[in-house]
Design a protein around this motif. Structure first.
Motif, PDB file in Angstrom:
ATOM      1  N   ALA A 271       0.830  -1.207   0.000  1.00  0.00           N
ATOM      2  CA  ALA A 271       0.000   0.000   0.000  1.00  0.00           C
ATOM      3  C   ALA A 271       0.864   1.256   0.000  1.00  0.00           C
ATOM      4  O   ALA A 271       0.540   2.249  -0.660  1.00  0.00           O
ATOM      5  CB  ALA A 271      -0.928  -0.007   1.214  1.00  0.00           C
ATOM      6  N   LEU A 272       1.968   1.228   0.742  1.00  0.00           N
ATOM      7  CA  LEU A 272       2.860   2.386   0.792  1.00  0.00           C
ATOM      8  C   LEU A 272       3.403   2.715  -0.600  1.00  0.00           C
ATOM      9  O   LEU A 272       3.435   3.874  -1.009  1.00  0.00           O
ATOM     10  CB  LEU A 272       4.022   2.102   1.747  1.00  0.00           C
ATOM     11  CG  LEU A 272       5.054   3.222   1.899  1.00  0.00           C
ATOM     12  CD1 LEU A 272       4.477   4.379   2.702  1.00  0.00           C
ATOM     13  CD2 LEU A 272       6.326   2.699   2.561  1.00  0.00           C
ATOM     14  N   ILE A 273       3.797   1.682  -1.342  1.00  0.00           N
ATOM     15  CA  ILE A 273       4.347   1.895  -2.684  1.00  0.00           C
ATOM     16  C   ILE A 273       3.262   2.353  -3.650  1.00  0.00           C
ATOM     17  O   ILE A 273       3.462   3.280  -4.445  1.00  0.00           O
ATOM     18  CB  ILE A 273       5.022   0.601  -3.184  1.00  0.00           C
ATOM     19  CG1 ILE A 273       6.254   0.313  -2.322  1.00  0.00           C
ATOM     20  CG2 ILE A 273       5.404   0.715  -4.656  1.00  0.00           C
ATOM     21  CD1 ILE A 273       6.829  -1.070  -2.528  1.00  0.00           C
ATOM     22  N   ASP A 274       2.091   1.736  -3.572  1.00  0.00           N
ATOM     23  CA  ASP A 274       1.004   2.098  -4.490  1.00  0.00           C
ATOM     24  C   ASP A 274       0.536   3.534  -4.280  1.00  0.00           C
ATOM     25  O   ASP A 274       0.242   4.247  -5.248  1.00  0.00           O
ATOM     26  CB  ASP A 274      -0.177   1.141  -4.303  1.00  0.00           C
ATOM     27  CG  ASP A 274       0.108  -0.245  -4.862  1.00  0.00           C
ATOM     28  OD1 ASP A 274       1.067  -0.375  -5.639  1.00  0.00           O
ATOM     29  OD2 ASP A 274      -0.623  -1.189  -4.500  1.00  0.00           O
ATOM     30  N   GLN A 275       0.453   3.976  -3.025  1.00  0.00           N
ATOM     31  CA  GLN A 275      -0.141   5.273  -2.729  1.00  0.00           C
ATOM     32  C   GLN A 275       0.876   6.411  -2.619  1.00  0.00           C
ATOM     33  O   GLN A 275       0.545   7.556  -2.918  1.00  0.00           O
ATOM     34  CB  GLN A 275      -0.931   5.187  -1.413  1.00  0.00           C
ATOM     35  CG  GLN A 275      -2.088   4.205  -1.448  1.00  0.00           C
ATOM     36  CD  GLN A 275      -3.156   4.626  -2.448  1.00  0.00           C
ATOM     37  OE1 GLN A 275      -3.480   5.807  -2.551  1.00  0.00           O
ATOM     38  NE2 GLN A 275      -3.685   3.664  -3.183  1.00  0.00           N
TER      39      GLN A 275
ATOM     40  N   SER B  61      -2.752   3.980   3.074  1.00  0.00           N
ATOM     41  CA  SER B  61      -1.448   4.379   2.543  1.00  0.00           C
ATOM     42  C   SER B  61      -0.315   3.537   3.115  1.00  0.00           C
ATOM     43  O   SER B  61       0.865   3.866   2.942  1.00  0.00           O
ATOM     44  CB  SER B  61      -1.185   5.857   2.853  1.00  0.00           C
ATOM     45  OG  SER B  61      -2.185   6.676   2.288  1.00  0.00           O
ATOM     46  N   GLY B  62      -0.659   2.464   3.816  1.00  0.00           N
ATOM     47  CA  GLY B  62       0.355   1.586   4.377  1.00  0.00           C
ATOM     48  C   GLY B  62       0.870   2.008   5.730  1.00  0.00           C
ATOM     49  O   GLY B  62       1.830   1.428   6.246  1.00  0.00           O
ATOM     50  N   ILE B  63       0.265   3.024   6.348  1.00  0.00           N
ATOM     51  CA  ILE B  63       0.693   3.533   7.650  1.00  0.00           C
ATOM     52  C   ILE B  63      -0.399   3.256   8.679  1.00  0.00           C
ATOM     53  O   ILE B  63      -1.580   3.510   8.426  1.00  0.00           O
ATOM     54  CB  ILE B  63       0.982   5.044   7.577  1.00  0.00           C
ATOM     55  CG1 ILE B  63       2.178   5.293   6.661  1.00  0.00           C
ATOM     56  CG2 ILE B  63       1.222   5.638   8.961  1.00  0.00           C
ATOM     57  CD1 ILE B  63       2.467   6.763   6.410  1.00  0.00           C
TER      58      ILE B  63
END
Length: 331
Positions: free
Chosen positions: A137-141, A202-204
């Motif tokens: 998710a962090l990379i995608d967003q 967002s992966g956070i």
């Protein structure tokens, strides 16, 4: 020399490490044969190919990329390094620690309150904690379009929605608008859940949220403090005594020495009387004179009133009909 410059092995590492940096993307050159990967404590290294994760390496140390890294990459494990060819990939370094950030409302939030048409302006401050939890998710967003990401970037996102979340959880049914600190735990828990739902995309993940204090306007705070004093003291007499004591201690009553002495004397007598009453409380069986008891001298046998003192010589009379001093007839 210029012909051989690009053939030199390189070192893949987090070159601009900062404590407040969440991730850093290495994408300077092609990775050459003989290149090294350096992972420091608190870092994860993610190899990316066309925005897709090829491999994640979590153990800190120094690695030979050809022999220790490439064999574990998803689609690049068969890549052949030549004299004039290198592997074009991106390496994303992620800070794995939990971050702690202070926050505060930029301006007062007008909370609906009884008797205040415009609402009651309140400010708040505290801390929140977060960490990277989902690399995909962090990379995608975020990491797909950014080379680095700072704590301030996360803080800006969170503070942009804090006012709405504070309004939502403060106005929950049953909250005392004049004692919000008593409900700080419930308010913090609710805000943390809502923030986590937004940031996890967002992966956070938000690992903690804390409201340290609520700040009222000075007039409201003075009213709350005075009301708390009334409740603590219990009655107006004691409140006045405390007010006088506070005034003397602060020097506000030092203008007149006589007045100050009198106040001290009155307070001392009042305290002494209360102490005596506590030590020797009046007995319920103690005889008290009847309200209408006749204290006049008793009349004689003829119904005439006998005087208490002789009208001739002034001597005190008794029960006799004649004065014992001069013989004057009394009745």
């Amino acid at each position: 020399m210029g012909f051989f410059r690009d053939q030199f092995a390189n070192v893949v590492e987090w070159q601009e490490f900062r404590d407040d940096m969440i991730f850093y993307k290495w994408n300077n050159d092609e990775i050459k044969k003989g290149s090294k990967l350096i992972i420091r404590p608190g870092q994860d290294a993610i190899f990316l190919n066309n925005g897709k994760i090829e491999g994640v390496f979590r153990e800190d140390g120094e690695y030979d990329i050809v022999s220790e890294i490439v064999p574990f990459l998803s689609t690049l494990k068969g890549f052949k390094f030549g004299f004039n060819s290198g592997m074009r990939v991106e390496v994303l370094f992620v800070n794995t620690k939990e971050f702690t950030v202070k926050w505060g409302t930029k301006s007062a939030i007008n909370i609906p309150a009884p008797g205040m048409p415009g609402g009651m302006p309140i400010r708040a401050n505290g801390t929140f904690n977060f960490k990277v939890d989902d690399y995909v998710a962090l990379i995608d967003q975020i990491a797909g379009v950014k080379d680095r990401y700072l704590v301030d970037d996360v803080k800006i996102r969170i503070t942009s929605v804090l006012d709405q979340l504070l309004m939502k959880w403060i106005t929950q049914e049953g909250k005392d608008m004049f004692n919000l600190q008593a409900n700080a735990s419930d308010i913090s828990r609710g805000i943390q859940e809502d923030l986590d739902m937004q940031m996890i995309k967002s992966g956070i993940t938000i690992t903690g949220f804390n409201v340290m204090s609520f700040n009222y306007p000075k007039e409201i705070q003075d009213m709350i403090t005075k009301n708390a004093s009334y409740g603590m003291v219990g009655n107006m007499d004691k409140y006045q005594q405390i007010s006088i004591t506070d005034g003397m201690a602060s020097g506000k009553m030092s203008g007149s020495g006589i007045t100050s002495d009198m106040v001290e004397m009155m307070m001392g007598m009042n305290v002494a009387n209360k102490m005596m009453n506590n030590i020797n409380p009046p007995s319920q069986n103690q005889s008290q004179p009847a309200p209408n008891q006749n204290t006049e001298p008793a009349p004689n046998g003829n119904g005439q009133q006998r005087p208490n003192f002789c009208p001739n010589c002034g001597a005190k009379t008794g029960q006799a009909n004649f004065c014992s001093n001069c013989g004057q007839k009394l009745v």
